[in-house]
Design a protein around this motif. Structure first.
Motif, PDB file in Angstrom:
ATOM      1  N   ARG A   1       0.824  -1.219   0.000  1.00  0.00           N
ATOM      2  CA  ARG A   1       0.000   0.000   0.000  1.00  0.00           C
ATOM      3  C   ARG A   1       0.858   1.270   0.000  1.00  0.00           C
ATOM      4  O   ARG A   1       0.564   2.238  -0.683  1.00  0.00           O
ATOM      5  N   ASP A   2       1.920   1.234   0.763  1.00  0.00           N
ATOM      6  CA  ASP A   2       2.739   2.434   0.941  1.00  0.00           C
ATOM      7  C   ASP A   2       3.822   2.628  -0.116  1.00  0.00           C
ATOM      8  O   ASP A   2       4.314   3.737  -0.284  1.00  0.00           O
ATOM      9  N   THR A   3       4.206   1.566  -0.825  1.00  0.00           N
ATOM     10  CA  THR A   3       5.348   1.676  -1.737  1.00  0.00           C
ATOM     11  C   THR A   3       5.056   1.349  -3.196  1.00  0.00           C
ATOM     12  O   THR A   3       5.871   1.683  -4.056  1.00  0.00           O
ATOM     13  N   CYS A   4       3.941   0.747  -3.505  1.00  0.00           N
ATOM     14  CA  CYS A   4       3.659   0.308  -4.879  1.00  0.00           C
ATOM     15  C   CYS A   4       3.444   1.508  -5.802  1.00  0.00           C
ATOM     16  O   CYS A   4       2.471   2.246  -5.674  1.00  0.00           O
ATOM     17  N   LEU A   5       4.377   1.691  -6.735  1.00  0.00           N
ATOM     18  CA  LEU A   5       4.267   2.801  -7.678  1.00  0.00           C
ATOM     19  C   LEU A   5       3.006   2.682  -8.534  1.00  0.00           C
ATOM     20  O   LEU A   5       2.348   3.683  -8.825  1.00  0.00           O
ATOM     21  N   CYS A   6       2.680   1.481  -8.942  1.00  0.00           N
ATOM     22  CA  CYS A   6       1.495   1.276  -9.774  1.00  0.00           C
ATOM     23  C   CYS A   6       0.242   1.741  -9.029  1.00  0.00           C
ATOM     24  O   CYS A   6      -0.591   2.466  -9.586  1.00  0.00           O
ATOM     25  N   LEU A   7       0.101   1.358  -7.780  1.00  0.00           N
ATOM     26  CA  LEU A   7      -1.050   1.768  -6.981  1.00  0.00           C
ATOM     27  C   LEU A   7      -1.096   3.285  -6.831  1.00  0.00           C
ATOM     28  O   LEU A   7      -2.148   3.901  -7.002  1.00  0.00           O
ATOM     29  N   HIS A   8       0.038   3.909  -6.555  1.00  0.00           N
ATOM     30  CA  HIS A   8       0.072   5.361  -6.371  1.00  0.00           C
ATOM     31  C   HIS A   8      -0.264   6.097  -7.666  1.00  0.00           C
ATOM     32  O   HIS A   8      -0.984   7.103  -7.636  1.00  0.00           O
ATOM     33  N   VAL A   9       0.221   5.609  -8.792  1.00  0.00           N
ATOM     34  CA  VAL A   9      -0.102   6.233 -10.078  1.00  0.00           C
ATOM     35  C   VAL A   9      -1.588   6.030 -10.392  1.00  0.00           C
ATOM     36  O   VAL A   9      -2.264   6.960 -10.860  1.00  0.00           O
ATOM     37  N   GLN A  10      -2.124   4.845 -10.108  1.00  0.00           N
ATOM     38  CA  GLN A  10      -3.547   4.589 -10.345  1.00  0.00           C
ATOM     39  C   GLN A  10      -4.413   5.525  -9.500  1.00  0.00           C
ATOM     40  O   GLN A  10      -5.392   6.089  -9.994  1.00  0.00           O
ATOM     41  N   ARG A  11      -4.058   5.675  -8.242  1.00  0.00           N
ATOM     42  CA  ARG A  11      -4.839   6.546  -7.356  1.00  0.00           C
ATOM     43  C   ARG A  11      -4.790   7.991  -7.849  1.00  0.00           C
ATOM     44  O   ARG A  11      -5.804   8.688  -7.869  1.00  0.00           O
TER      45      ARG A  11
END
Length: 148
Positions: free
Chosen positions: A16-26
């Motif tokens: 949750r805190d480090t995934c670049l893909c998740l952060h870009v998606q959000r």
């Protein structure tokens, strides 16, 4: 299933805190909502605005290059074009040089809608950039470009 693999909750938090893909998606979802809300008065979504802007060319565009600009496959592009065609904002015609291909262009009504949407996009985009660290999107654009 007593032998089930268990992933520790700490791993969930790490992702949750480090995934670049998740952060870009959000971030992408947040930006999409921002521009969808801004463009709603002219009847466009952010995706439709981008698609129509990609058709703002001196000559009709083949589907392949438009799909590449938008980072989508041609099937997805075809689906995205349908509501714009129904509204009379986009023309899809047969390519005279390749009967299998299609050429895409804005109609006069499409150009009028895009013209009305542009100042909205400009204001929204300027406010967004103003709120970025350093007041500029250059670094962010550069870093995102590096990912593509």
């Amino acid at each position: 299933m007593s032998n089930a693999i268990k992933i520790p909750f700490s791993t969930t938090l790490l992702v949750r805190d480090t995934c670049l893909c998740l952060h870009v998606q959000r971030a992408a979802r947040s930006l999409a909502r921002l521009f969808d809300d801004a463009l709603r008065p002219v009847g466009l979504t952010n995706g439709q605005f981008s698609l129509m802007m990609s058709l703002n060319r001196p000559e009709p565009a083949p589907m392949g290059p438009v799909a590449n600009v938008l980072a989508m496959d041609q099937t997805t592009l075809t689906a995205a074009l349908k509501p714009l065609q129904r509204r009379g904002w986009v023309n899809v015609t047969q390519n005279p040089k390749d009967k299998r291909g299609r050429l895409l262009s804005l109609t006069p009504d499409g150009k009028a809608v895009l013209s009305a949407a542009l100042p909205i996009w400009e204001r929204t985009h300027a406010a967004l950039e103003e709120n970025l660290p350093g007041g500029s999107g250059e670094r962010l654009r550069s870093e995102l470009q590096a990912l593509t």
